[in-house]
Design a protein around this motif. Sequence first.
Motif, PDB file in Angstrom:
ATOM      1  N   SER A  35      48.054 -87.440 -69.832  1.00  0.00           N
ATOM      2  CA  SER A  35      49.454 -87.665 -69.466  1.00  0.00           C
ATOM      3  C   SER A  35      49.637 -89.011 -68.767  1.00  0.00           C
ATOM      4  CB  SER A  35      49.976 -86.514 -68.612  1.00  0.00           C
ATOM      5  OG  SER A  35      49.088 -86.302 -67.556  1.00  0.00           O
ATOM      6  N   ILE A  36      50.893 -89.399 -68.646  1.00  0.00           N
ATOM      7  CA  ILE A  36      51.222 -90.708 -68.088  1.00  0.00           C
ATOM      8  C   ILE A  36      50.692 -90.827 -66.654  1.00  0.00           C
ATOM      9  CG2 ILE A  36      53.177 -92.139 -67.361  1.00  0.00           C
ATOM     10  CD1 ILE A  36      54.673 -91.074 -69.759  1.00  0.00           C
ATOM     11  N   GLY A  37      50.035 -91.928 -66.373  1.00  0.00           N
ATOM     12  CA  GLY A  37      49.559 -92.189 -65.010  1.00  0.00           C
ATOM     13  C   GLY A  37      48.357 -91.378 -64.589  1.00  0.00           C
ATOM     14  N   VAL A  38      47.676 -90.741 -65.533  1.00  0.00           N
ATOM     15  CA  VAL A  38      46.563 -89.858 -65.179  1.00  0.00           C
ATOM     16  C   VAL A  38      45.284 -90.651 -64.888  1.00  0.00           C
ATOM     17  CG1 VAL A  38      45.555 -89.405 -67.460  1.00  0.00           C
ATOM     18  CG2 VAL A  38      45.672 -87.572 -65.783  1.00  0.00           C
ATOM     19  N   GLY A  39      45.245 -91.899 -65.399  1.00  0.00           N
ATOM     20  CA  GLY A  39      44.079 -92.735 -65.138  1.00  0.00           C
ATOM     21  C   GLY A  39      43.317 -93.158 -66.381  1.00  0.00           C
ATOM     22  N   LYS A  40      43.988 -93.187 -67.531  1.00  0.00           N
ATOM     23  CA  LYS A  40      43.318 -93.548 -68.788  1.00  0.00           C
ATOM     24  C   LYS A  40      42.847 -95.009 -68.772  1.00  0.00           C
ATOM     25  CE  LYS A  40      47.086 -92.555 -71.018  1.00  0.00           C
ATOM     26  NZ  LYS A  40      47.881 -92.035 -69.915  1.00  0.00           N
ATOM     27  N   SER A  41      43.806 -95.903 -68.527  1.00  0.00           N
ATOM     28  CA  SER A  41      43.454 -97.326 -68.615  1.00  0.00           C
ATOM     29  C   SER A  41      42.398 -97.687 -67.572  1.00  0.00           C
ATOM     30  CB  SER A  41      44.702 -98.190 -68.412  1.00  0.00           C
ATOM     31  OG  SER A  41      45.738 -97.761 -69.247  1.00  0.00           O
ATOM     32  N   SER A  42      42.526 -97.121 -66.378  1.00  0.00           N
ATOM     33  CA  SER A  42      41.555 -97.428 -65.316  1.00  0.00           C
ATOM     34  C   SER A  42      40.160 -96.992 -65.729  1.00  0.00           C
ATOM     35  CB  SER A  42      41.932 -96.709 -64.019  1.00  0.00           C
ATOM     36  OG  SER A  42      43.181 -97.146 -63.553  1.00  0.00           O
ATOM     37  N   LEU A  43      40.067 -95.789 -66.265  1.00  0.00           N
ATOM     38  CA  LEU A  43      38.762 -95.278 -66.688  1.00  0.00           C
ATOM     39  C   LEU A  43      38.144 -96.204 -67.745  1.00  0.00           C
ATOM     40  CD1 LEU A  43      36.550 -93.074 -66.985  1.00  0.00           C
ATOM     41  CD2 LEU A  43      38.041 -91.956 -68.636  1.00  0.00           C
ATOM     42  N   LEU A  44      38.963 -96.654 -68.677  1.00  0.00           N
ATOM     43  CA  LEU A  44      38.444 -97.497 -69.758  1.00  0.00           C
ATOM     44  C   LEU A  44      38.033 -98.873 -69.242  1.00  0.00           C
ATOM     45  CD1 LEU A  44      40.899 -96.454 -72.593  1.00  0.00           C
ATOM     46  CD2 LEU A  44      38.500 -95.836 -72.309  1.00  0.00           C
ATOM     47  N   GLU A  45      38.875 -99.462 -68.412  1.00  0.00           N
ATOM     48  CA  GLU A  45      38.541-100.781 -67.850  1.00  0.00           C
ATOM     49  C   GLU A  45      37.217-100.703 -67.090  1.00  0.00           C
ATOM     50  OE1 GLU A  45      39.883-103.657 -68.213  1.00  0.00           O
ATOM     51  OE2 GLU A  45      41.963-103.392 -68.800  1.00  0.00           O
ATOM     52  N   VAL A  46      37.109 -99.708 -66.218  1.00  0.00           N
ATOM     53  CA  VAL A  46      35.918 -99.618 -65.374  1.00  0.00           C
ATOM     54  C   VAL A  46      34.685 -99.270 -66.213  1.00  0.00           C
ATOM     55  CG1 VAL A  46      34.858 -98.369 -63.448  1.00  0.00           C
ATOM     56  CG2 VAL A  46      37.245 -99.118 -63.279  1.00  0.00           C
ATOM     57  N   SER A  47      34.863 -98.434 -67.225  1.00  0.00           N
ATOM     58  CA  SER A  47      33.718 -98.096 -68.074  1.00  0.00           C
ATOM     59  C   SER A  47      33.185 -99.348 -68.778  1.00  0.00           C
ATOM     60  CB  SER A  47      34.103 -97.055 -69.122  1.00  0.00           C
ATOM     61  OG  SER A  47      34.541 -95.881 -68.486  1.00  0.00           O
ATOM     62  N   ALA A  48      34.099-100.185 -69.261  1.00  0.00           N
ATOM     63  CA  ALA A  48      33.663-101.418 -69.931  1.00  0.00           C
ATOM     64  C   ALA A  48      32.942-102.323 -68.931  1.00  0.00           C
ATOM     65  CB  ALA A  48      34.867-102.138 -70.536  1.00  0.00           C
ATOM     66  N   TYR A  49      33.444-102.355 -67.707  1.00  0.00           N
ATOM     67  CA  TYR A  49      32.773-103.166 -66.675  1.00  0.00           C
ATOM     68  C   TYR A  49      31.368-102.618 -66.391  1.00  0.00           C
ATOM     69  CZ  TYR A  49      31.359-104.953 -62.168  1.00  0.00           C
ATOM     70  OH  TYR A  49      30.624-105.520 -61.152  1.00  0.00           O
ATOM     71  N   ARG A  50      31.272-101.291 -66.327  1.00  0.00           N
ATOM     72  CA  ARG A  50      29.963-100.697 -66.032  1.00  0.00           C
ATOM     73  C   ARG A  50      28.956-100.994 -67.139  1.00  0.00           C
ATOM     74  NH1 ARG A  50      31.794 -94.903 -63.220  1.00  0.00           N
ATOM     75  NH2 ARG A  50      32.552 -95.897 -61.309  1.00  0.00           N
ATOM     76  N   MET A  51      29.436-101.078 -68.380  1.00  0.00           N
ATOM     77  CA  MET A  51      28.530-101.429 -69.477  1.00  0.00           C
ATOM     78  C   MET A  51      28.022-102.847 -69.290  1.00  0.00           C
ATOM     79  SD  MET A  51      30.417 -99.671 -72.744  1.00  0.00           S
ATOM     80  CE  MET A  51      29.060 -99.755 -73.927  1.00  0.00           C
ATOM     81  N   ARG A  52      28.925-103.742 -68.927  1.00  0.00           N
ATOM     82  CA  ARG A  52      28.526-105.131 -68.701  1.00  0.00           C
ATOM     83  C   ARG A  52      27.494-105.198 -67.579  1.00  0.00           C
ATOM     84  NH1 ARG A  52      31.308-109.336 -65.032  1.00  0.00           N
ATOM     85  NH2 ARG A  52      29.977-111.118 -65.433  1.00  0.00           N
ATOM     86  N   LYS A  53      27.792-104.468 -66.491  1.00  0.00           N
ATOM     87  CA  LYS A  53      26.910-104.494 -65.332  1.00  0.00           C
ATOM     88  C   LYS A  53      25.521-103.973 -65.707  1.00  0.00           C
ATOM     89  CE  LYS A  53      27.320-101.769 -61.593  1.00  0.00           C
ATOM     90  NZ  LYS A  53      27.858-101.149 -60.366  1.00  0.00           N
ATOM     91  N   ALA A  54      25.487-102.874 -66.465  1.00  0.00           N
ATOM     92  CA  ALA A  54      24.191-102.299 -66.850  1.00  0.00           C
ATOM     93  C   ALA A  54      23.405-103.289 -67.709  1.00  0.00           C
ATOM     94  CB  ALA A  54      24.400-100.994 -67.597  1.00  0.00           C
ATOM     95  N   CYS A  55      24.100-104.005 -68.614  1.00  0.00           N
ATOM     96  CA  CYS A  55      23.407-104.980 -69.477  1.00  0.00           C
ATOM     97  C   CYS A  55      22.855-106.131 -68.640  1.00  0.00           C
ATOM     98  CB  CYS A  55      24.359-105.522 -70.537  1.00  0.00           C
ATOM     99  SG  CYS A  55      24.864-104.290 -71.749  1.00  0.00           S
TER     100      CYS A  55
END
Length: 444
Positions: free
Chosen positions: A60-80
């Motif tokens: 639903s709107i404002g549930v945290g979708k975009s935040s989860l995706l942004e941070v997940s992509a960052y975590r992938m970069r960090k792990a690499c």
Amino acid sequence: MPQSLFSIWPDFGFSANPYNQETLTADAVGDELLVGRDSESARLQRLIGTDGSFPTVEGSIGVGKSSLLEVSAYRMRKACLNSPSGELYVPAVSRLQPGTDAESFEFDALRVIAQTLIRYADDFEQVGMFRPKVDELDRWLNASMFRHHEGGGQVLGVGANWGSGEDANTSEGYSRSGFPTAIRQLLEESFDGQRGGIVIILDNLELLETVGAARRSLDLLRDTVFNLPHVRWVLSGSRGIVSRARSERLSGVFQAPLVLRPLDDRQAVAAIQKRIESFGGPSAAAPVTPRGFAYLYQALNSNLRESLATAQQFAQWLHEEFVVSGRGVPSPEDCDAYLESWLLERAESAFADAGRVQARNWQFFEELCRADGRAGSSDWERFGFGVQQQMVGAVTQLSEVNLVSRETDPDDGTKTVNSVTPLGWLVYFFRSRFRFPAAREARS
Ligand SMILES: Nc1ncnc2c1ncn2[C@@H]1O[C@H](COP(=O)(O)OP(=O)(O)OP(=O)(O)O)[C@@H](O)[C@H]1O
Ligand SMILES: [Mg+2]
């Protein structure tokens, strides 16, 4: 970012607004502030990092979708970066939203990819890959405004003729200059058979309003951007549009969505605690305490973005009443009590504004809240209306006083879906304090 001279937060002992309702960013701050989504994030990282169809997220709107995706992509970069092994995933410099015009979408996507390669060029060397050849591209894209009258040049060594500087700003200029081919080639060269890619979020699919429009628009992108090498798309949207837009043709491109539920009360409190710790100095006094936030989150039916925005408004009010007037910030217990009465007052005023709403329509409002706050215009019988027109009338009356809103039905553009607004949830939360008129004519 330094605080504005006019910010209220230093007066509460904070270096930044702890109730900021903006999407978390793909950086160390976002990583720190994301709470309660570790397993979802780990799962998404696996889906993004595995070749084949692209992952999708729905909630639903404002549930945290975009935040989860942004941070997940960052975590992938960090792990690499942390365990260099010739593999690199980086978050795109910005999210993209769907539009009906496929050509300008492609133009935007290629530009975002180019800027992402430029921003993270040094990362490639850090993980043991070759640095992408982006310096000329950087000058062309980012300084083109200043080079209008310079001649064309060849960059990347791939035969793309970038034309004059102004080409960098128009889609015609891009295709004339061979930009699409050049970016495709640049992606191949940059990753050079290694694992990894650029993670791009295709956000807010619900903006297309109907399932049909979403399908058409995704279909058009299949052969232009969804097949770019080393680009991992993640599709996100609300109101069930992602799952319903996955036609047979598209199900090979996109996976069934990971459905994101609201953070539970405990997690929402932890999210606020984290922000208070991160931005608060030793003498910080949070206007909305973790306890106060738990109350607020319940009152607003677990809508995180709305709760943050409301916490911010309350802070502004408290600042006006107590700090500006020189009385000083109240104790945490008093802040909680003020929050409660401030919220009740808002609900009371909304209730007073809704004085004209008929008893039968209040009954419908309550039933709609109990039915998760959403109902289609064709559900009139379920709510005990004799004819559809009665439900339309009820929705009209309730939407005039901002308790219910109407949207296009994603499944059928000629119908509507009605949902309870945040203000509506607040009134519902306090309903035991209000005496709704009895609906004697019910079930007419
Ligand atoms: N897991 C989390 N921990 C802490 N804060 C969060 C979390 N998820 C979301 N938030 C905060 O909640 C707010 C809404 O998040 P976000 O913008 O990601 O939601 P969304 O689902 O993408 O919304 P929309 O449907 O409007 O695009 C933001 O302020 C964000 O910082
Ligand atoms: Mg979003």
